[in-house]
Design a protein around this motif. Structure first.
Motif, PDB file in Angstrom:
ATOM      1  N   LYS A 254       0.854  -0.970  -0.054  1.00 32.43           N
ATOM      2  CA  LYS A 254      -0.234   0.099   0.275  1.00 32.43           C
ATOM      3  C   LYS A 254       0.569   1.321   0.528  1.00 32.43           C
ATOM      4  O   LYS A 254       0.528   2.363  -0.377  1.00 32.43           O
ATOM      5  CB  LYS A 254      -0.514  -0.287   0.992  1.00 32.43           C
ATOM      6  CG  LYS A 254      -2.007  -0.673   1.314  1.00 32.43           C
ATOM      7  CD  LYS A 254      -2.878  -0.367   0.278  1.00 32.43           C
ATOM      8  CE  LYS A 254      -3.869   0.731   1.707  1.00 32.43           C
ATOM      9  NZ  LYS A 254      -5.592   0.776   0.166  1.00 32.43           N
ATOM     10  N   ILE A 255       1.909   1.445   1.021  1.00 32.95           N
ATOM     11  CA  ILE A 255       3.095   2.690   0.459  1.00 32.95           C
ATOM     12  C   ILE A 255       4.257   2.139   0.085  1.00 32.95           C
ATOM     13  O   ILE A 255       4.886   1.362   0.431  1.00 32.95           O
ATOM     14  CB  ILE A 255       3.460   2.521   2.390  1.00 32.95           C
ATOM     15  CG1 ILE A 255       1.951   2.618   2.954  1.00 32.95           C
ATOM     16  CG2 ILE A 255       4.385   3.432   2.301  1.00 32.95           C
ATOM     17  CD1 ILE A 255       2.185   2.719   4.278  1.00 32.95           C
ATOM     18  N   CYS A 290       1.907   7.468  -5.523  1.00 33.29           N
ATOM     19  CA  CYS A 290       0.776   8.091  -5.865  1.00 33.29           C
ATOM     20  C   CYS A 290      -0.397   7.537  -6.252  1.00 33.29           C
ATOM     21  O   CYS A 290      -1.953   7.643  -6.104  1.00 33.29           O
ATOM     22  CB  CYS A 290       0.542   9.023  -6.722  1.00 33.29           C
ATOM     23  SG  CYS A 290       1.078   8.788  -8.075  1.00 33.29           S
ATOM     24  N   ARG A 291      -0.100   6.545  -6.809  1.00 33.54           N
ATOM     25  CA  ARG A 291      -1.145   4.978  -7.583  1.00 33.54           C
ATOM     26  C   ARG A 291      -1.676   3.841  -6.764  1.00 33.54           C
ATOM     27  O   ARG A 291      -1.457   2.853  -6.877  1.00 33.54           O
ATOM     28  CB  ARG A 291      -0.522   4.849  -9.123  1.00 33.54           C
ATOM     29  CG  ARG A 291      -0.443   5.434  -9.635  1.00 33.54           C
ATOM     30  CD  ARG A 291       0.790   5.245 -10.831  1.00 33.54           C
ATOM     31  NE  ARG A 291       1.200   6.273 -11.624  1.00 33.54           N
ATOM     32  CZ  ARG A 291       1.690   6.190 -13.106  1.00 33.54           C
ATOM     33  NH1 ARG A 291       2.261   5.544 -13.307  1.00 33.54           N
ATOM     34  NH2 ARG A 291       2.141   7.065 -14.080  1.00 33.54           N
ATOM     35  N   ALA A 315       8.635  -1.185  -8.136  1.00 33.38           N
ATOM     36  CA  ALA A 315       7.137  -1.374  -7.995  1.00 33.38           C
ATOM     37  C   ALA A 315       6.291  -1.174  -9.560  1.00 33.38           C
ATOM     38  O   ALA A 315       6.651  -0.303 -10.034  1.00 33.38           O
ATOM     39  CB  ALA A 315       6.856  -0.290  -6.736  1.00 33.38           C
ATOM     40  N   HIS A 316       4.905  -1.646  -9.234  1.00 34.16           N
ATOM     41  CA  HIS A 316       4.004  -1.538 -10.614  1.00 34.16           C
ATOM     42  C   HIS A 316       2.632  -1.277 -10.004  1.00 34.16           C
ATOM     43  O   HIS A 316       2.553  -2.450  -9.662  1.00 34.16           O
ATOM     44  CB  HIS A 316       4.211  -2.641 -11.577  1.00 34.16           C
ATOM     45  CG  HIS A 316       3.965  -2.493 -12.888  1.00 34.16           C
ATOM     46  ND1 HIS A 316       5.104  -2.324 -13.790  1.00 34.16           N
ATOM     47  CD2 HIS A 316       2.517  -1.918 -13.613  1.00 34.16           C
ATOM     48  CE1 HIS A 316       3.932  -1.923 -14.997  1.00 34.16           C
ATOM     49  NE2 HIS A 316       3.076  -1.430 -14.787  1.00 34.16           N
ATOM     50  N   ALA A 317       2.088  -0.159 -10.518  1.00 33.31           N
ATOM     51  CA  ALA A 317       0.564   0.048  -9.574  1.00 33.31           C
ATOM     52  C   ALA A 317      -0.173  -1.188 -10.158  1.00 33.31           C
ATOM     53  O   ALA A 317      -0.072  -1.477 -11.295  1.00 33.31           O
ATOM     54  CB  ALA A 317       0.001   1.068 -10.039  1.00 33.31           C
ATOM     55  N   VAL A 325      -5.001  -6.471 -11.475  1.00 33.96           N
ATOM     56  CA  VAL A 325      -4.369  -6.528 -12.846  1.00 33.96           C
ATOM     57  C   VAL A 325      -3.549  -5.157 -12.962  1.00 33.96           C
ATOM     58  O   VAL A 325      -3.914  -4.025 -12.055  1.00 33.96           O
ATOM     59  CB  VAL A 325      -5.377  -5.983 -13.411  1.00 33.96           C
ATOM     60  CG1 VAL A 325      -5.266  -5.353 -15.219  1.00 33.96           C
ATOM     61  CG2 VAL A 325      -6.936  -7.750 -14.185  1.00 33.96           C
ATOM     62  N   PRO A 326      -2.167  -4.687 -13.433  1.00 30.99           N
ATOM     63  CA  PRO A 326      -1.409  -4.084 -13.550  1.00 30.99           C
ATOM     64  C   PRO A 326      -1.943  -2.945 -14.420  1.00 30.99           C
ATOM     65  O   PRO A 326      -2.783  -2.800 -15.334  1.00 30.99           O
ATOM     66  CB  PRO A 326      -0.018  -4.875 -13.990  1.00 30.99           C
ATOM     67  CG  PRO A 326      -0.262  -6.459 -13.979  1.00 30.99           C
ATOM     68  CD  PRO A 326      -1.789  -6.257 -14.180  1.00 30.99           C
ATOM     69  N   VAL A 327      -1.370  -1.728 -13.809  1.00 33.11           N
ATOM     70  CA  VAL A 327      -1.961  -0.908 -14.634  1.00 33.11           C
ATOM     71  C   VAL A 327      -0.758   0.394 -14.579  1.00 33.11           C
ATOM     72  O   VAL A 327       0.328   0.259 -14.133  1.00 33.11           O
ATOM     73  CB  VAL A 327      -2.849   0.185 -14.071  1.00 33.11           C
ATOM     74  CG1 VAL A 327      -4.873  -0.575 -13.906  1.00 33.11           C
ATOM     75  CG2 VAL A 327      -2.837   0.267 -12.873  1.00 33.11           C
ATOM     76  N   ASP A 328      -0.914   1.276 -15.760  1.00 31.45           N
ATOM     77  CA  ASP A 328       0.649   2.067 -15.775  1.00 31.45           C
ATOM     78  C   ASP A 328       0.522   3.545 -15.545  1.00 31.45           C
ATOM     79  O   ASP A 328       1.504   3.983 -15.604  1.00 31.45           O
ATOM     80  CB  ASP A 328       0.732   2.012 -17.336  1.00 31.45           C
ATOM     81  CG  ASP A 328       1.093   0.684 -17.965  1.00 31.45           C
ATOM     82  OD1 ASP A 328       1.562   0.059 -16.991  1.00 31.45           O
ATOM     83  OD2 ASP A 328       0.997   0.930 -19.046  1.00 31.45           O
ATOM     84  N   SER A 329      -0.737   3.406 -15.183  1.00 30.19           N
ATOM     85  CA  SER A 329      -1.649   5.352 -14.625  1.00 30.19           C
ATOM     86  C   SER A 329      -2.802   5.552 -14.232  1.00 30.19           C
ATOM     87  O   SER A 329      -3.910   4.558 -14.144  1.00 30.19           O
ATOM     88  CB  SER A 329      -1.027   6.126 -16.263  1.00 30.19           C
ATOM     89  OG  SER A 329      -1.773   5.348 -16.762  1.00 30.19           O
TER      90      SER A 329
END
Length: 452
Positions: A254-255, A290-291, A315-317, A325-329
């Motif tokens: 989470k952090i 921030c994500r 780390a990958h959001a 599911v991974p996202v880029d933004s």
């Protein structure tokens, strides 16, 4: 990847597979990937075409030498279903190819046992461990002056540590969503279980289980990691002359900041601080963290002083703890949620489609036209299988974040290639021009048109 003639002339080109067809074959016939109902439907259509026209699948995972054929794969009708088999008189697959070890339906074979010896892609073999570097020493005699012709290596968009994480996420099927007939988003517990299954059933080339290198237990302390490293160091099968022995910790955090990754489990915080800091996909110092939440991986090594230390982190959001599911933004999160809600609406209407599946590509995809290769990296691919004999619709969805001239020009070139592979939809619609239509209504109109 092409369909070619089985005979009259063997290997003669018939057509190139579209990206969604290629991905479906990889998902269904690789024994280290998960597939959705839509993938199965697409693969069955291809097998039917191969059967009717007497075609083979020609894989493009290698560049054959003169006089050598590329790997061919033929359709074989098993007891339960048809499948693919490598034509042994053709070239061999690259060991990182998803079809390197095909699912087999041999009597007496245990598919779980077979999966344990298959390397993963796109990281595989011995790539799980980094190359060992010489200890840094000051030696003026070895200094090589930099010349004007020296060039820096091209920076990869995802570091090697990140590719390990994304490979495991892909192998666990966490970048796929089956949106119909059943919505199957994976939350935190299910996602970690899927990763653990991959780790316990796959090995490196030398037979070392990935679970000996990777752990989904972020609460481990340095003493625990030291014991894991000692076990690796005492193993006789690992070549330590040119590989750095490491232990990797994976989880959802989470952090995340540039200095540390913090996991929260049952209200307790577990903090890891890499000495080489944390690389966060698509984020800089001003917006780091921030994500949240984030898929995270940490690399632990033994230093020259013999002590264990945390070397690096990546780390990958993820969309959320309920849908990993991974996202880029942040904008991609919004696009993904619109896609899920739109598909849910469609499937509650009369005469719904047979299946809908979503892919979040984690690695670049190859598109071939007239022998020319282009690489694209769509944000999402949505496959809709209509009822009856209707044509499968593949929507390539791009989340557009900027309107800068250079960005518009670059995306214009890649979008031209994407349109060859499916119906391109942008969020917002009509980008880079302004549009009053919402992406939700834009997507719904295309889906309803596809299932008529």
């Amino acid at each position: 990847m092409n369909l070619v003639r089985k005979k009259d002339k063997r290997g003669q080109f018939e057509r190139t597979l579209l990206i969604y067809e290629r991905e479906a074959l990889h998902q269904v016939f690789s024994n280290d990937r998960k597939y959705a109902e839509a993938d199965l439907r697409i693969a069955n259509q291809l097998l039917d075409e191969m059967d009717r026209k007497e075609l083979w699948v020609e894989c493009d995972c290698i560049e054959p030498e003169e006089g050598q054929e590329k790997p061919f794969n033929c359709e074989v009708k098993g007891k339960k279903r048809a499948t693919l088999m490598h034509v042994h008189t053709s070239g061999h697959h690259d060991e990182k190819c998803p079809l390197y070890r095909l699912i087999r339906e041999r009597e007496g074979n245990n598919p779980t046992t077979e999966a344990k010896i298959s390397p993963l892609i796109p990281v595989g073999g011995d790539d799980w461990l980094p190359e060992k570097k010489k200890a840094a020493k000051v030696n003026p005699a070895e200094v090589i002056p930099r010349t004007s012709r020296s060039r820096r290596k091209q920076i990869k968009p995802v570091p090697a540590l990140g590719r390990k994480l994304l490979t495991l996420i892909q192998a666990a099927g966490l970048n796929h969503l089956e949106l119909y007939p059943a919505c199957s988003t994976k939350g935190l517990t299910a996602a970690i279980a899927a990763i653990n299954e991959v780790l316990s059933t796959n090995t490196m080339r030398n037979g070392t289980y990935l679970s000996e290198l990777f752990t989904c237990s972020p609460w481990l302390n340095k003493n625990d990691i030291d014991q894991m490293l000692k076990k690796l160091e005492s193993g006789s099968d690992l070549n330590t002359s040119n590989k750095e022995l490491c232990i990797y910790i994976i989880g959802l955090a989470k952090i995340v900041t540039k200095e540390e990754i913090v996991f929260k489990i049952n209200g307790k915080l577990f903090t890891h601080r890499p000495e080489a800091r944390v690389s966060i996909n698509g984020e800089n110092s001003h917006n780091a963290g921030c994500r949240e939440p984030y898929w995270a991986i940490l690399e632990y090594r033994r230093g020259q002083n013999g002590m264990v230390y945390c070397h690096a982190g990546y780390a990958h959001a993820a969309e959320s703890l309920d849908n990993t599911v991974p996202v880029d933004s942040i904008k991609e999160k919004e696009t993904l949620n619109v896609i899920i809600k739109a598909c849910d609406f469609v499937c509650r209407q009369k005469n719904p489609p047979v299946a809908i599946s979503l892919i979040k590509p984690l690695f670049s995809m190859k598109s071939v036209k007239d022998g020319v290769e282009d690489f694209i990296h769509p944000d999402f691919i949505l496959n809709v299988v209509p009822a009856g004999d209707g044509k499968i619709a593949s929507f390539i969805i791009e989340t557009m974040g900027y309107d800068l001239a250079e960005y518009v020009e670059r995306k214009g070139r890649t979008h031209e290639v994407m349109r060859r592979e499916g119906c391109l939809l942008t969020d917002p619609p009509g980008w880079p021009e302004a549009s009053e239509k919402s992406f939700n209504s834009y997507l719904l109109s295309h889906i309803f048109k596809a299932i008529k």
